[in-house]
Design a protein around this motif. Structure first.
Motif, PDB file in Angstrom:
ATOM      1  N   LEU A   1       6.824   7.161 -23.467  1.00  0.00           N
ATOM      2  CA  LEU A   1       7.425   5.924 -22.961  1.00  0.00           C
ATOM      3  C   LEU A   1       8.036   6.130 -21.578  1.00  0.00           C
ATOM      4  N   LEU A   2       8.698   7.265 -21.379  1.00  0.00           N
ATOM      5  CA  LEU A   2       9.254   7.565 -20.055  1.00  0.00           C
ATOM      6  C   LEU A   2       8.147   7.662 -19.008  1.00  0.00           C
ATOM      7  N   MET A   3       7.040   8.280 -19.376  1.00  0.00           N
ATOM      8  CA  MET A   3       5.905   8.411 -18.476  1.00  0.00           C
ATOM      9  C   MET A   3       5.361   7.044 -18.065  1.00  0.00           C
ATOM     10  N   ILE A   4       5.272   6.130 -19.022  1.00  0.00           N
ATOM     11  CA  ILE A   4       4.828   4.774 -18.714  1.00  0.00           C
ATOM     12  C   ILE A   4       5.787   4.116 -17.722  1.00  0.00           C
ATOM     13  N   TYR A   5       7.067   4.205 -18.019  1.00  0.00           N
ATOM     14  CA  TYR A   5       8.058   3.561 -17.154  1.00  0.00           C
ATOM     15  C   TYR A   5       8.015   4.130 -15.739  1.00  0.00           C
TER      16      TYR A   5
END
Length: 339
Positions: free
Chosen positions: A242-246
């Motif tokens: 999720l952090l990577m997406i953000y």
């Protein structure tokens, strides 16, 4: 030109004893340095290295910084044109380095590559972490040539071509040192898991190329530090994804993807619950909660990444749902997915 093969070790004395001999045997070439960076081990790893492999350089870190930051701190102490980030549970083969090195030397637009990754446990099959090169679907779920979720293919030569990929595995990542540092290296706050995909996403969106070169073959044991069913691993995988997406997703599609992922990740949590796997169920929920609590701290990184992007629609990003393809359409092979 110089190449540093860098193995990050944390309490991995047994892994070093089993797999380092192949690295020493098949990597002792002109211009190649073998380095073990110790991440604050408390076992006898360093004594073992000093006794059995005095030719291997040691970098001693004072504590366990995790996979990502451990590599960042170690690589800053190494002067080389190319780095190979190599897991301690990888057995290399004869001539494993030359195809990777020669390809990058001949292709200036390619900044990183990986070999074909087979399993130590089942040598005729690909290994989960990388297989024959990695891709992302539209919702940022990773998959590989040779592996979709838990389904791993037998290597029958079906992926024996050099192929541009979205990400190369951190189990054996051959990368230009300059580009590693220019892109900011691995994100140390990830600690472990998804950090190489995040780095490759940055590189690809900035117009750099990444390939899998199947003439190079290594064998990976996998799960040497965290077992595949570890709740800690589940937490890191879900949170860091999720952090990577953000950090990397374009403004136009970010909200939609995070909205869909919220429900898909809840579905994944419920699947653990159905299996009565309470710890992994709680790990998924904890990952979702922590992401939304800390994502504001990544705003500066997101703005920097977006400002440096040249390609927002990376061609290796598959514009479909791998979850739908795998579970609803029963697609188990990468070759069938492309069809």
């Amino acid at each position: 030109m110089s190449v540093a093969v860098v193995i990050l070790n944390w309490n991995g004395r047994d892994m070093l004893a089993k797999y380092l001999p192949s690295v020493v045997e098949f990597s002792s070439l002109p211009g190649v340095e073998i380095v073990v960076a110790d991440n604050g081990s408390t076992d006898d790893s360093l004594d073992y290295l000093s006794e059995k492999f005095p030719m291997v350089r040691q970098i001693i870190l004072p504590e366990n910084y995790g996979f990502a930051e451990g590599y960042n701190r170690a690589l800053r102490q190494i002067d080389a044109d190319y780095f190979v980030l190599l897991n301690s549970d990888v057995e290399v083969t004869a001539n494993w380095l030359s195809p990777l090195y020669n390809y990058l030397e001949a292709h200036e637009d390619v900044v990183a590559c990986q070999p074909k990754i087979r399993s130590v446990v089942n040598p005729e099959y690909f290994e989960h972490a990388g297989a024959a090169g990695g891709f992302l679907d539209k919702y940022a779920y990773p998959f590989c040539r040779g592996r979709i979720f838990s389904e791993v293919e037998k290597d029958e030569g079906q992926y024996n071509t050099v192929k541009e990929v979205f990400w190369a595995t951190g189990a054996c990542l051959f990368i230009r040192a300059k580009d590693y540092f220019d892109a900011g290296g691995l994100d140390g706050t990830f600690f472990a898991h998804m950090e190489e995909i995040d780095l490759c996403w940055r590189l690809r969106s900035r117009g750099k190329q990444i390939v899998c070169h199947p003439e190079s073959v290594v064998y990976h044991y996998g799960g040497g530090t965290l077992n595949v069913d570890s709740p800690r691993k589940t937490f890191l995988n879900f949170r860091n994804n999720l952090l990577m997406i953000y950090k990397n997703q374009s403004e136009k599609t970010l909200f939609k993807i995070l909205f869909v992922r919220f429900f898909l990740d809840l579905l994944a949590a419920m699947m653990f619950l159905v299996k009565m796997d309470w710890e992994n169920f709680k790990s998924v929920l904890k990952a979702i909660v922590e992401f939304y609590c800390i994502k504001a701290k990544y705003k500066a990184k997101r703005e920097e990444n977006l400002s440096l992007q040249i390609e927002q629609n990376v061609v290796e990003r598959w514009n479909g749902s791998i979850v739908w393809a795998f579970y609803a359409k029963k697609v188990k092979k990468f070759s069938d997915l492309i069809k």
